[in-house]
Design an enzyme around this catalytic site. Structure first.
Site, PDB file in Angstrom:
ATOM      1  CG  HIS A  64      -1.674  -1.249   1.446  1.00  0.00           C
ATOM      2  ND1 HIS A  64      -2.678  -1.651   0.600  1.00  0.00           N
ATOM      3  CD2 HIS A  64      -1.586  -2.216   2.401  1.00  0.00           C
ATOM      4  CE1 HIS A  64      -3.183  -2.807   1.034  1.00  0.00           C
ATOM      5  NE2 HIS A  64      -2.535  -3.170   2.119  1.00  0.00           N
ATOM      6  CB  SER A  78      -0.398   0.348  -4.367  1.00  0.00           C
ATOM      7  OG  SER A  78      -1.047   0.347  -3.108  1.00  0.00           O
ATOM      8  CB  SER A 134      -4.359   0.790  -0.530  1.00  0.00           C
ATOM      9  OG  SER A 134      -3.339   0.301  -1.375  1.00  0.00           O
ATOM     10  CG  ASP A 136       0.679  -5.866   2.472  1.00  0.00           C
ATOM     11  OD1 ASP A 136       0.018  -6.866   2.800  1.00  0.00           O
ATOM     12  OD2 ASP A 136       0.449  -4.730   2.918  1.00  0.00           O
ATOM     13  CD  GLU A 184       3.550  -5.189   6.496  1.00  0.00           C
ATOM     14  OE1 GLU A 184       4.783  -5.345   6.471  1.00  0.00           O
ATOM     15  OE2 GLU A 184       2.980  -4.380   7.227  1.00  0.00           O
ATOM     16  CG  ASN A 222       1.072 -11.488   9.716  1.00  0.00           C
ATOM     17  OD1 ASN A 222       0.499 -10.407   9.812  1.00  0.00           O
ATOM     18  ND2 ASN A 222       0.568 -12.605  10.222  1.00  0.00           N
ATOM     19  CE  LYS A 230       1.878  -6.826   9.622  1.00  0.00           C
ATOM     20  NZ  LYS A 230       0.489  -7.261   9.383  1.00  0.00           N
ATOM     21  CG  ASP A 278      -0.085  -3.876  10.863  1.00  0.00           C
ATOM     22  OD1 ASP A 278      -1.244  -4.188  10.584  1.00  0.00           O
ATOM     23  OD2 ASP A 278       0.729  -3.490  10.003  1.00  0.00           O
ATOM     24  CG  ASN A 279      -2.103  -8.240  11.797  1.00  0.00           C
ATOM     25  OD1 ASN A 279      -1.189  -7.479  11.475  1.00  0.00           O
ATOM     26  ND2 ASN A 279      -2.193  -9.462  11.320  1.00  0.00           N
ATOM     27  CB  CYS A 337      -7.703  -3.507  12.474  1.00  0.00           C
ATOM     28  SG  CYS A 337      -6.871  -4.189  11.007  1.00  0.00           S
ATOM     29  CG  HIS A 339      -4.296  -8.865   1.607  1.00  0.00           C
ATOM     30  ND1 HIS A 339      -3.522  -7.789   1.989  1.00  0.00           N
ATOM     31  CD2 HIS A 339      -3.971  -9.124   0.321  1.00  0.00           C
ATOM     32  CE1 HIS A 339      -2.750  -7.427   0.979  1.00  0.00           C
ATOM     33  NE2 HIS A 339      -3.000  -8.226  -0.044  1.00  0.00           N
ATOM     34  CG  HIS A 375      -2.912  -0.114  10.303  1.00  0.00           C
ATOM     35  ND1 HIS A 375      -4.263  -0.233  10.128  1.00  0.00           N
ATOM     36  CD2 HIS A 375      -2.441  -1.374  10.455  1.00  0.00           C
ATOM     37  CE1 HIS A 375      -4.594  -1.510  10.162  1.00  0.00           C
ATOM     38  NE2 HIS A 375      -3.514  -2.230  10.353  1.00  0.00           N
ATOM     39  CB  SER A 388       4.370  -3.167  10.389  1.00  0.00           C
ATOM     40  OG  SER A 388       3.260  -3.189  11.226  1.00  0.00           O
ATOM     41  CD  GLN A 421       8.102  -6.143   5.226  1.00  0.00           C
ATOM     42  OE1 GLN A 421       9.176  -6.572   4.767  1.00  0.00           O
ATOM     43  NE2 GLN A 421       6.945  -6.664   4.900  1.00  0.00           N
TER      44      GLN A 421
END
Ligand code: NAI
Length: 480
Positions: free
Chosen positions: A55, A78, A83, A141, A203, A228, A233, A237-238, A242, A348, A401, A409, A413
């Site tokens: 993204h 992307s 996104s 990703d 990711e 992930n 991460k 992040d998740n 969210c 996703h 995010h 995250s 990476q």
């Protein structure tokens, strides 16, 4: 006005705005910036040619410029048609030292609202190096860049790609068209390209599933690091990402009051947990659906009603899919929903909600309220509102995010890219997670910014619980 040199973005004149937001984001991304200064002199990614498919947001811009600061050559697309933040893409293409008249940044191929055909063209451009057979690293990703390379090699081995008319969906048809063209124009291209690739860092949950499947089938062509499943991460992040960006997307899309409404969250994994919490935080009554008894029990103990979608489809106001699975909300479910129920996906891919089935219902009419917000009117006159055409709504309807969580995250990476690029021989083809010590390092880099004071483990305590004073503090099977 789309502009292109060795890049393609919506509007280069947005670069100054993008640059300002990148500067704000840098302050909110202490982990990524600390890694940038730690490695600025050593430049461990010198010689790396990284194709990124992720993204194209402001936060990703900070990631890209970190990879460049560490010595890498980078090309970017992307990983979703909706996104991209066009000002971020413009700023990256222009670069910190360039201007819209003389762009000197990273070749980016991304704009908000690509067609699927354009999307796969962009992915191919990010994989096509002007002066090399291709990238030697992929940062993915969802696994689309990795998929394209693997399909290309598979069909070159087979001598030809299948006829596009045999594809069972539109997207695969487009991939087959692209690969048929490239097999005819540059035979051997994908095999040569793949042979240069040292590895991929992935990711997201869905991309990681694809990698493990390929590895089990014996078809994985290069090693992969599963970013992930770094704790810093997926458990951040998740979940917390969210928790922030789900309601941001719903609010920007509909401005409907969430408080007092009934919201259904399908799936109670990391993403579902964050989504349910944010909806409850707004005062919604949240209902969870699950297939996994452990996650169902967790949801129940967290105070949510857990039931099936069929039980509540006619009475709930908001439906969010978070499963990474397909066919969760079907056309018949949507037909049975209340007038102006809101339907969105944050998983996703777009196959969680059956938009294709919806569009085939007799008498159905789709009306665009604004980009990425559509009203679907059924034959009986009642309507539902579908966000981002079933694609991830936090990036389609909002800006994904926020920086601070993405710093976690993207620190993972960057560390994963350094690890695979500089220690390639230590990673035979397979799927790996980063060592726990690096996970703890990423967390540590974010503590000061939040004013967190960590308690120091004393040596006698360390030996009592059997861990080194400097960590790692948990066994690999610990679940957080
Ligand atoms: P997860 O595996 O932790 O959670 C998914 C949950 O859905 C599991 O508990 C599973 O049992 C459940 N599930 C599967 N089929 C179901 C069904 N038919 N009905 C109800 N529940 C079902 O995965 P995670 O990490 O939560 O990710 C979910 C999806 O979100 C993935 O596609 C991932 O790539 C994506 N993702 C999206 C982000 C975004 O910003 N939009 C951020 C992070 C992940």
């Amino acid at each position: 006005t789309a502009v292109s040199g060795d890049f393609k973005v919506a509007d280069l004149s947005l670069a100054a705005f993008g640059r300002k937001e990148i500067q704000l984001a840098e302050h909110e991304m202490p982990g990524l910036m600390a890694i940038r200064s730690e490695y600025a002199a050593a430049r461990p990614l010198a010689g790396a040619r990284i194709t990124g498919s992720l993204h194209m947001t402001v936060q990703t811009a900070v990631l890209i410029e970190t990879l460049v600061a560490l010595g890498a050559d980078v090309r970017w697309a992307s990983c979703n048609i909706f996104s991209t933040q066009d000002h971020a893409a413009a700023a990256v293409a222009v670069g910190p030292e360039g201007s819209p008249q003389q762009p000197r940044g990273v070749p980016v191929f991304a704009w908000k609202g690509e067609t699927l055909e354009e999307y796969w063209w962009c992915t191919e451009q990010a994989l096509t190096w002007p002066d090399a057979p291709g990238p030697n690293m992929i940062l993915d990703d969802g696994g689309d860049a990795t998929l394209l390379v693997h399909k290309g090699v598979e069909f070159e081995k087979a001598g030809s790609a299948p006829d596009p008319s045999t594809a069972d969906n539109d997207e695969y048809r487009l991939i087959l068209e692209l690969l048929n063209r490239s097999l005819a124009q540059s035979p051997g291209k994908w095999t040569a390209l793949a042979s240069e690739i040292r590895g991929v860092t992935e990711e997201t949950t869905t991309g990681v599933h694809r990698l493990y499947e390929m590895h089990q089938a014996g078809t994985l062509l290069f090693p992969a690091i599963n970013v992930n499943d770094a704790v810093t991460k997926s458990k951040f992040d998740n979940k917390y990402g969210c928790r922030h960006s789900l309601i941001d997307g719903i609010n920007r899309a509909t401005d409907t009051l969430i408080g007092g409404k009934v919201a259904v969250v399908c799936g109670y994994g990391d993403v579902g947990k964050g989504c349910a919490e944010s909806l409850r935080g707004q005062g919604a009554r949240v209902i969870v659906t699950e297939i996994d008894p452990i996650c169902a029990l967790q949801a129940a103990m967290d105070g949510y009603q857990v039931t099936t979608l069929e039980d509540v489809v006619g009475t709930a106001d908001i439906f969010i899919t978070t499963t990474g699975n397909k066919d969760i909300v079907l056309a018949e479910h949507m037909e049975a929903m209340k007038h102006q129920a809101i339907v969105g996906n944050i998983g996703h891919f777009d196959n969680e909600i059956d938009i294709a089935g919806l569009s085939k219902l007799p008498g159905i009419v789709k009306t665009e309220i604004k980009p990425q917000v559509h009203e679907w009117r059924f034959a009986d006159g009642h309507t539902i509102i579908v966000l981002s055409e079933g694609r991830l709504l936090n990036l389609g309807n909002a800006t994904g995010h926020p920086s601070f969580v993405m710093s976690n995250s993207f620190a993972n990476q960057t560390i994963a890219q350094i690890e695979l690029f500089t220690k390639t021989e230590q990673y035979p083809v397979g799927v790996y997670v980063l060592p726990k010590q690096l996970d703890e390092k990423v967390a540590r880099l974010h503590l000061d910014a939040l004013g967190v004071k960590l308690t120091k483990l004393r040596p006698e305590q360390a030996s009592y619980i059997g861990v080194p004073v400097e960590g790692p503090y948990k066994s690999d099977h610990y679940r957080y």
